[in-house]
Design a protein around this motif. Structure first.
Motif, PDB file in Angstrom:
ATOM      1  N   SER A  39       0.834  -1.199   0.000  1.00 19.84           N
ATOM      2  CA  SER A  39       0.000   0.000   0.000  1.00 19.84           C
ATOM      3  C   SER A  39       0.866   1.246   0.000  1.00 19.84           C
ATOM      4  CB  SER A  39      -0.910   0.026   1.233  1.00 19.84           C
ATOM      5  OG  SER A  39      -2.154  -0.542   0.921  1.00 19.84           O
ATOM      6  N   LEU A  40       1.871   1.229   0.897  1.00 22.58           N
ATOM      7  CA  LEU A  40       2.764   2.379   1.012  1.00 22.58           C
ATOM      8  C   LEU A  40       3.438   2.663  -0.322  1.00 22.58           C
ATOM      9  CD1 LEU A  40       3.005   3.753   3.717  1.00 22.58           C
ATOM     10  CD2 LEU A  40       5.170   2.595   4.097  1.00 22.58           C
ATOM     11  N   LEU A  41       3.937   1.631  -0.940  1.00 23.37           N
ATOM     12  CA  LEU A  41       4.665   1.779  -2.206  1.00 23.37           C
ATOM     13  C   LEU A  41       3.749   2.343  -3.296  1.00 23.37           C
ATOM     14  CD1 LEU A  41       7.516   1.004  -3.301  1.00 23.37           C
ATOM     15  CD2 LEU A  41       6.423  -1.035  -4.266  1.00 23.37           C
ATOM     16  N   VAL A  42       2.575   1.726  -3.444  1.00 21.50           N
ATOM     17  CA  VAL A  42       1.645   2.136  -4.503  1.00 21.50           C
ATOM     18  C   VAL A  42       1.163   3.562  -4.264  1.00 21.50           C
ATOM     19  CG1 VAL A  42      -0.640   1.726  -5.480  1.00 21.50           C
ATOM     20  CG2 VAL A  42       0.903  -0.191  -5.073  1.00 21.50           C
ATOM     21  N   VAL A  43       0.737   3.838  -3.044  1.00 27.57           N
ATOM     22  CA  VAL A  43       0.130   5.145  -2.778  1.00 27.57           C
ATOM     23  C   VAL A  43       1.172   6.253  -2.878  1.00 27.57           C
ATOM     24  CG1 VAL A  43      -0.999   6.566  -1.035  1.00 27.57           C
ATOM     25  CG2 VAL A  43      -1.742   4.216  -1.408  1.00 27.57           C
ATOM     26  N   ILE A  44       2.337   6.040  -2.283  1.00 27.28           N
ATOM     27  CA  ILE A  44       3.335   7.116  -2.322  1.00 27.28           C
ATOM     28  C   ILE A  44       3.763   7.403  -3.744  1.00 27.28           C
ATOM     29  CG2 ILE A  44       5.717   7.721  -1.733  1.00 27.28           C
ATOM     30  CD1 ILE A  44       5.268   6.510   0.984  1.00 27.28           C
ATOM     31  N   SER A  45       4.048   6.354  -4.536  1.00 28.75           N
ATOM     32  CA  SER A  45       4.493   6.665  -5.901  1.00 28.75           C
ATOM     33  C   SER A  45       3.372   7.274  -6.721  1.00 28.75           C
ATOM     34  CB  SER A  45       5.101   5.444  -6.602  1.00 28.75           C
ATOM     35  OG  SER A  45       4.502   4.266  -6.161  1.00 28.75           O
ATOM     36  N   ALA A  46       2.136   6.786  -6.538  1.00 32.53           N
ATOM     37  CA  ALA A  46       1.019   7.366  -7.292  1.00 32.53           C
ATOM     38  C   ALA A  46       0.835   8.833  -6.923  1.00 32.53           C
ATOM     39  CB  ALA A  46      -0.264   6.594  -7.027  1.00 32.53           C
TER      40      ALA A  46
END
Lengths: 270, 353
Positions: free
Chosen positions: A68-75
């Motif tokens: 979640s952290l990876l997807v949300v931060i990069s998005a």
């Protein structure tokens, strides 16, 4: 006096309405499923804090959290940068079809996700992005971009044109003007979009459930689904998972709510 | 220092028929203070923005120091501009506002510090350097905007109505400071305004514009004394020049009841007599005509009297001394100082030599 009392009553009822379910889930997150099925609304007799490390370590929540952290931060990073650039162009430059392009992007807001999801699914399969975090990130960016551009455009359009002219006279090319003048001045609006996008994407379920199948690639909202079986639902663990998922959002909101309101109500730049 | 030369400079906005700026010719000399003066919408700001490089040039030539710069982007023209809205960067301190342009030009940090503090001292705002623009008063913001231009030491300074957002008292003060600054720097400056007092007091020369065209260029007093047409005559001066319809016949010039000993000039019989309010006297010794007093406005140092002369459609304004005793409704003797009067062609509006 009476009107104040009335207002107070309305606010109280609304708060109970909004906070009630949250409190309920919070109490359930500290009770076992057996306890819950005995009495749905009771206070925890014994606080089962051990459910949190249990979910984190044994039910793969650390992985979901990381995903979640990876997807949300990069998005959110891409959304903010690309959205701000697009908004800057729409607000600042006169070019052919400016308003038409803006209208088309804006009109994407009105389509419910159900309309596009089958086509999206097919596209991602074709490009080999199905069931990958990169694919999900790209979809998140595409879905949230119109709203981001919309919010930022209206803010950029209110920055006086003289400021850009002044920066031009000071010798700066357009690219630098965007980074050194537009972006810092628009910070309240940018904070608003960052918070909105973070909260919306952190909780996003529909796209994730359609586009992700691998256990190791699930995001937090999908992790909760893990406890829902065909035969039985582990309600207690669902509540614990929900609490783990909600906490970062609540923290962000507590720290940035003032900025959020500022950005939404930000008016003239003097 | 630099010269700026405009040759047939023209601006046409897309999808419009009329020209915003119509073949403007203007030469600004080294170290000259040139004022572009005109009513709003006359094209003066557009002309300035074309010089700055903020507007594209539709046709014509623009050169700085003899070099054509039509297609040189604003950032490479080495021109500084002071905006009416000041356009200070709201997120930067005063120091950063001043240093912003220098940083772009890769001026070493120590040099930036030196130049910024020098300019701040010149403008009396050394204590304000760490403040943000929103914590400054209008006059202080104006100074920062000025400082931002000065600190760059540009070839040409452009001013776009820089004083019009200030209150009256502050404006007079800043006017004086700008004149001093021009003497001190000796730089080429082009200044746009619609305020004739600013134009008269500050300009080495004035370029008066109307409807996108240049009407007259000259030293302030020359333009004031010898207006090229009725527009300049009525635009400069407060109250404006009296423009009275007049006819030549045998004896001289007839203005309503008044017969004036003026020898005929040009070919037309019908002309417009232009005479400034201060070139008309109210006294009894051999008056040209008697006028009916419509209004008396004592201003302290002087008195403005409004007359009606029988047979003349417009009222006649007279700037008299404070000792004027005329009362509303009375008739009073009027004498024209014909040496200072001008004749204009009613059709072309140009002055008849």
């Amino acid at each position: 006096m009476i009107s104040r009392a009335f207002l107070f009553a309305v606010v109280m009822i609304y708060t109970a309405f909004a906070a009630g379910p949250f409190l309920w889930v919070a109490t359930m997150s500290l009770r076992t499923t057996t306890e819950i099925s005995r009495d749905h609304y009771a206070w925890p007799e014994k606080l089962h804090w051990e459910k949190f490390p249990d979910a984190w370590f044994n039910s793969n929540y650390s992985v979901y959290f990381e995903n979640s952290l990876l997807v949300v931060i990069s998005a959110v990073i891409v959304l903010t940068v690309v959205g701000a650039m697009a908004a800057h162009c729409f607000a600042r430059y006169r070019f052919r079809l400016n308003r038409l392009a803006y209208f088309i992007i804006f009109s994407a807001i009105i389509f419910p996700p159900q309309i596009t999801i089958i086509a999206l699914f097919q596209i991602l399969v074709d490009y080999g992005l199905y069931n990958s975090l990169i694919g999900l990130t790209l979809v998140y960016i595409a879905v949230q971009l119109p709203l981001t551009v919309y919010i930022l455009e209206s803010f950029f359009a209110r920055i006086p044109a003289d400021l850009f002219d002044a920066a031009r006279m000071d010798g700066y090319p357009e690219w630098h003007i965007f980074w050194k003048v537009s972006l810092p001045i628009a910070l309240p609006a940018i904070a608003t979009t960052v918070i909105l996008n973070t909260i919306l994407l952190w909780n996003e379920f529909l796209y994730a459930v359609v586009l992700i199948t691998d256990e190791a690639k699930r995001t937090l909202p999908l992790g909760i689904q893990r406890f829902m079986g065909d035969q039985l639902e582990d309600v207690g663990m669902i509540a614990t998972g929900l609490m783990i998922a909600i906490i970062p959002v609540v923290i962000i909101y507590i720290f940035f709510s003032e900025k959020l309101i500022q950005g939404m109500t930000a008016g003239a730049i003097k | 220092m630099a010269t700026v030369s405009l040759k047939d400079l023209t601006k046409r906005y897309p999808n419009t028929d009329s020209l915003a700026v119509d073949a403007v010719n203007l030469n600004v000399e080294h170290g000259e203070f040139m004022v572009l003066l005109g009513p709003s919408g006359c094209g003066k700001s557009t002309t300035l923005r074309m010089i700055a490089g903020l507007e594209s040039i539709s046709s014509g030539h623009l050169s700085i120091d003899g070099k054509r710069v039509n297609d040189v982007p604003a950032k490479d023209r080495d021109i500084a501009m002071v905006f009416q809205s000041y356009a200070l960067y709201p997120h930067m301190s005063v120091f950063d506002n001043l240093a912003f342009g220098l940083r772009r030009r890769n001026v070493p940090k120590s040099e930036i510090d030196k130049r910024v503090s020098n300019v701040a001292a010149t403008l009396g705002m050394s204590e304000l350097l760490m403040r943000k623009p929103h914590a400054l008063s209008g006059g202080q913001r104006q100074r920062v905007a000025l400082g931002r231009a000065i600190v760059r030491d540009p070839k040409v300074f452009l001013f776009d109505e820089p004083l019009s957002n200030l209150d009256a008292a502050l404006r007079v003060g800043m006017r004086g400071e700008l004149i001093k600054l021009h003497h001190h720097l000796g730089a080429t400056m082009i200044y746009v305004t619609h305020d004739q007092v600013e134009a008269m007091t500050m300009g080495d020369r004035i370029c008066i514009m109307n409807g996108g065209k240049v009407v007259q260029i000259g030293a302030p007093l020359d333009v004031y004394r010898d207006p090229a047409d009725t527009f300049v005559a009525s635009f400069l001066g407060s109250p404006p020049t009296n423009l009275l319809p007049a006819v030549f016949n045998g004896a001289g010039l007839t203005v309503g009841e008044a017969k004036l000993p003026v020898t005929k000039r040009g070919t037309a019989d019908e002309v417009v007599l232009g005479i400034r309010p201060e070139d008309i006297r109210i006294d009894g010794a051999a008056p040209h005509v008697q006028g009916e007093v419509l209004a008396v406005e004592p201003l302290g140092a002087e008195t403005i009297v409004r007359f009606r002369i029988a047979g003349v459609s417009n009222d006649v304004l007279v700037r008299g001394p404070r000792t004027v005793t005329a009362r509303v409704g009375e008739r009073a003797p009027i004498t024209f100082d014909l040496a200072s009067a001008h004749l204009f062609d009613p059709i072309t509006t140009r002055r008849i030599e």
